[in-house]
Motif scaffolding. Structure first.
Motif, short mmCIF file in Angstrom:
data_model
loop_
_atom_site.label_atom_id
_atom_site.label_comp_id
_atom_site.label_asym_id
_atom_site.label_seq_id
_atom_site.Cartn_x
_atom_site.Cartn_y
_atom_site.Cartn_z
N ALA A 100 0.82 -1.21 0.00
CA ALA A 100 0.00 0.00 0.00
C ALA A 100 0.85 1.26 0.00
N ARG A 101 1.96 1.25 0.74
CA ARG A 101 2.84 2.42 0.78
C ARG A 101 3.52 2.68 -0.56
N ARG A 102 3.76 1.63 -1.30
CA ARG A 102 4.51 1.75 -2.55
C ARG A 102 3.63 2.00 -3.77
N THR A 103 2.32 1.96 -3.59
CA THR A 103 1.41 2.11 -4.72
C THR A 103 0.40 3.21 -4.43
N SER A 104 -0.43 3.51 -5.43
CA SER A 104 -1.45 4.55 -5.28
C SER A 104 -2.71 4.09 -6.00
N GLY A 105 -3.80 4.83 -5.79
CA GLY A 105 -5.04 4.54 -6.49
C GLY A 105 -5.80 3.34 -5.97
N HIS A 106 -5.55 2.96 -4.71
CA HIS A 106 -6.23 1.79 -4.17
C HIS A 106 -7.13 2.18 -3.00
N THR A 107 -8.07 1.31 -2.71
CA THR A 107 -8.92 1.46 -1.53
C THR A 107 -8.84 0.18 -0.71
N ALA A 108 -8.94 0.31 0.60
CA ALA A 108 -8.94 -0.87 1.46
C ALA A 108 -10.28 -1.59 1.34
N VAL A 109 -10.24 -2.91 1.37
CA VAL A 109 -11.44 -3.72 1.25
C VAL A 109 -11.63 -4.49 2.55
N PRO A 110 -12.57 -4.07 3.39
CA PRO A 110 -12.77 -4.76 4.67
C PRO A 110 -13.38 -6.15 4.52
N ASP A 111 -14.14 -6.36 3.42
CA ASP A 111 -14.79 -7.65 3.20
C ASP A 111 -14.55 -8.07 1.75
N VAL A 112 -13.59 -8.99 1.54
CA VAL A 112 -13.23 -9.42 0.20
C VAL A 112 -14.41 -10.02 -0.54
N SER A 113 -15.29 -10.71 0.17
CA SER A 113 -16.41 -11.39 -0.48
C SER A 113 -17.40 -10.41 -1.11
#
Length: 321
Positions: A100-113
């Motif tokens: 996460a520190r090395r990339t950008s444009g992402h969101t955390a996903v609390p529930d993968v399903s």
């Protein structure tokens, strides 16, 4: 009569021929083994158009140019734009934080399903919504058909740039013998798991055995991630099979019951910095060093080569001696 000769009908050579044709030039496309197939490095790719994910370890140029790749490919083949999912087991949460520190444009996903209902394990995840993927073999076929519609076909012949008159684009990969290239072997498996459904590529982070799983049609999945500094052309190793299958089992235990359809290995050409480039040597332009970024970077590399050839425009991927 041709305006430019393109040697090599892998993903880079095909894109170069298409870019030349689109700007009004007549390319002649030559490959010693004919149209794309298992003999070529491009045949064994994963087909992920994931510049933000690659940004975890790749040069910023890969991220910058790679963001246009899906749009270029969508003009010639089917592109699935459902993003990339990056997951880690709870014990590897440090790997996910580092990614996460090395990339950008992402969101955390609390529930993968919520994104992939079939992934019900205790995974931590990040979602890159603007990434895409394609089927490499389908894409190669569509490139060949797009060229044929423009009157360009692949001629089976063995030639070197020295034997050709006029401008040449050399896209032969390792066979070009270009100074500074090294071989990096990649290995892959193709499985059929009819009871597993994924709608986008999934990357499993692991400190020793990372994995990516790319869905294809009819319950088929391509597994890859091995990266071996070796110029050895031999096939896939037993170690790679064990590591890929073990990582797939950790992602979803149902992969243990999957049918193994295919194994393969390829030797990818790379420069020291792992950035593809156009190396200009007089009338010869070498498109090479695509490393693991062939489908991601081939359109950009071809466009910069043609811009230099036609207008002398030196893009950031062009290295003129």
């Amino acid at each position: 009569m041709a305006d430019v000769t393109v040697i090599g009908a892998g993903v880079a050579g095909l894109w170069a021929a298409l870019a030349l044709s689109r700007c009004g030039l007549r390319p002649r496309l030559i490959d010693r083994t004919g149209p794309p197939g298992p003999h070529g490095c491009s045949w064994w790719a994963g087909g992920m158009l994931a510049p933000r994910c690659e940004g975890a370890v790749a040069d910023p140029a890969i991220v910058r140019h790679g963001q246009a790749a899906a749009g270029h490919w969508a003009e010639v083949t089917r592109v699935v734009q459902r993003g990339s999912l990056v997951v880690a087991l709870p014990r590897d949460r440090a790997e996910l934080a580092r990614f996460a520190r090395r990339t950008s444009g992402h969101t955390a996903v609390p529930d993968v399903s919520a994104l992939e209902p079939d992934l019900t394990g205790p995974h931590r995840a990040l979602f890159m919504a603007d990434e895409a993927h394609l089927d490499p073999r389908e894409a190669l076929g569509d490139l060949v058909r797009a060229l044929a519609a423009r009157g360009v076909t692949v001629t089976r012949d063995t030639v070197t740039p020295d034997a050709v008159l006029g401008p040449v684009i050399d896209a032969r990969g390792m066979a070009a013998g270009l100074a500074g290239l090294r071989g990096v072997r990649g290995e892959m498996l193709v499985l059929r798991a009819r009871d597993i459904r994924l709608s986008r590529p999934v990357r499993l982070l692991h400190p020793r055995h990372p994995l990516y799983v790319v869905p294809r049609a009819d319950g088929v999945f391509m597994l890859g991630a091995t990266q071996i500094e070796s110029a050895d052309w031999r096939g896939i190793s037993a170690r790679a099979v064990l590591e890929l299958l073990g990582a797939a089992y950790a992602l979803d235990p149902r992969f243990a019951e999957a049918e193994v359809l295919e194994t393969g290995a390829d030797l990818r050409p790379a420069f020291a910095d792992n950035v593809p480039r156009v190396v200009v040597r007089g009338r010869v332009l070498h498109l090479n060093g695509l490393f693991r970024h062939g489908y991601l970077m081939a359109p950009a590399l071809a466009l910069q080569a043609v811009a230099y050839l036609t207008n002398g425009i030196k893009g950031d991927l062009v290295h003129a001696d």
